[in-house]
Design a protein around this motif. Structure first.
Motif: not given
Length: 129
Positions: A99-123
């Motif tokens: 669960t996270d927060f983003a400044e704008s709709n554009d940033e939501v997509e950017e943040s989701k991509l960042l989290w996806t990459n971070q979780i890929a590293d975790l996996k």
């Protein structure tokens, strides 16, 4: 400052709940996948990436379910990021809910991509597919 947009993402992870909690709640675990280095001083965690450093306060920790941080720059707000482990008693499936927060709709997509990459590293660190 405008209202931020809250979002959640779910990532199935094939690993024990206890092990996953170690990787999301300890400085050594977080430095394996979330940041280059993580230090803690009491309830304050310092996340280090290349030449930048961000500090977050640990605001909630429920073992082995979830951990919640608030960036110090957001200290007087309701914004935070949370890593919550969902365990299905029947199937024994484990998922990590971000669960996270983003400044704008554009940033939501950017943040989701960042989290996806971070979780890929975790996996990858956990040896999970």
């Amino acid at each position: 400052m405008s209202e931020r947009i809250k979002f959640e993402m779910e990532f199935p992870i094939k690993v024990s709940q206890k092990l996953l909690f170690q990787y999301i709640s300890t400085p050594s675990g977080l430095s394996e996948w979330f940041a280059d280095n993580v230090n803690s001083r009491g309830e304050v965690f310092i996340f280090i990436w290349d030449d930048s450093e961000e500090s977050a306060k640990l605001i909630k920790k429920i073992n082995p379910e979830k951990i919640q941080f608030q960036w110090l720059e957001d200290e007087n707000s309701d914004y935070y990021f949370e890593l919550r482990i969902q365990f299905d008693e029947i199937t024994k499936d484990v998922s990590l809910i971000v669960t996270d927060f983003a400044e704008s709709n554009d940033e939501v997509e950017e943040s989701k991509l960042l989290w996806t990459n971070q979780i890929a590293d975790l996996k990858m660190v956990l040896g999970s597919t």
